[in-house]
Design an enzyme around this catalytic site. Structure first.
Site, short mmCIF file in Angstrom:
data_model
loop_
_atom_site.label_atom_id
_atom_site.label_comp_id
_atom_site.label_asym_id
_atom_site.label_seq_id
_atom_site.Cartn_x
_atom_site.Cartn_y
_atom_site.Cartn_z
N TYR A 152 64.31 18.72 99.92
CA TYR A 152 63.25 19.71 100.22
C TYR A 152 63.81 21.14 100.18
CZ TYR A 152 59.26 21.70 102.82
OH TYR A 152 58.17 22.44 103.23
N ILE A 185 54.93 24.60 111.19
CA ILE A 185 53.48 24.83 111.25
C ILE A 185 52.78 23.50 111.54
CG2 ILE A 185 51.46 25.66 109.94
CD1 ILE A 185 53.68 27.84 110.38
#
Ligand code: NDP
Length: 241
Positions: A152, A185
């Site tokens: 990632y 988030i």
């Protein structure tokens, strides 16, 4: 305003909130989903209530041919996009010694491959308009690296390089290209992360909301941001300063 923005991965999470935020500010919206068409339809209804023109495209951002075909047809029919938010993304975390080929490939092909597969078919028409905005979602993980996220972090750091290069290429055509790098988030992507433990390392002591990311993206689409390009704007509660 008659400006249309494509937001990839807008069936859920940050993409959905961004689509709603931009619609509230007068943009017409091209929603995009892969597996969650029903959720994209729910978002479509919300945007219709804002009085904006909206449609949904469905494709897998890792499928280059599908992206090319669907996006080419869409702009042939409706005209060039004013803006694109390259948002669709996934994680597949694993410590590097245990990482499987598919975890590496899927994350790179979705997050970084998706940048190319989505933007390449539409960029010429944007250049011809000599006006536009592109925002891509990177991550704090692409700036600092993160344990268990070699795949990632690589994909999100790659996006930063791609954005900076593309920003230089298209600047004279009045197209800005920027990155948003969110911290932690609240969304489906982070639903399995123990936020209570992790928030201790966030200076603001909480996770961010999708709306807080959407508002930063909205700023990059505003007239006020017309001279900002090639930048990475963090939205992370101070997680990485
Ligand atoms: P979600 O998991 O909530 O949503 C992901 C979206 O991406 C969905 O709309 C999904 O479509 C779409 N998507 C995934 N794979 C594909 C694919 N192969 N083809 C097409 N669409 C696909 O993610 P978030 O909203 O949390 O994240 C949005 C972006 O922000 C991502 O790029 C992520 O890396 C980045 N980000 C998020 C952070 C966070 O803490 N949440 C932190 C930093 C960056 P569908 O549902 O239709 O399958």
């Amino acid at each position: 305003m008659n400006k249309t923005v494509l937001i990839t991965g807008s069936s859920r999470g940050i993409g959905k909130e961004t689509a709603i935020y931009l619609a509230k500010n007068g943009f017409n919206i091209v929603l995009h989903c892969n597996k969650n068409t029903d959720k994209a339809k729910e978002t479509e209804e919300i945007i219709k209530q804002e009085g904006r023109i909206v449609r949904i495209l469905q494709f897998d951002v890792t499928n280059r041919e599908q992206c090319r075909e669907i996006l080419t047809k869409d702009i042939e029919k409706y005209g060039a996009y004013y803006g694109v938010v390259v948002n669709a993304g996934i994680t597949a975390d694993n410590p590097f010694p245990a990482m499987e080929d598919a975890e590496w490939d899927n994350v790179i092909n979705t997050n970084l491959g998706g940048f190319y597969n989505t933007l390449r078919p539409v960029i010429l028409s944007m250049i011809q308009q000599r006006n536009g905005r592109i925002v891509a979602l990177s991550s704090v993980s692409g700036l600092t690296g993160n344990r268990g996220q070699v795949n990632y972090s690589a994909s999100k750091a790659g996006i930063i390089g791609a954005v900076k290069a593309l920003a230089r290429e298209v600047a004279k055509r009045n197209i800005t290209v920027n990155c948003i790098a969110p911290g932690l988030i609240e969304s489906d992507m982070t639903s399995e992360i123990p936020v209570d433990k992790i928030k201790e390392i966030i200076p603001m002591k909480r996770a961010g909301t999708a709306k807080e990311v959407a508002s930063a993206i909205n700023y990059l689409f505003s007239d006020d941001a017309s001279y900002i390009t090639g930048q990475v704007i963090s939205v992370n509660g101070g997680l990485y300063l």
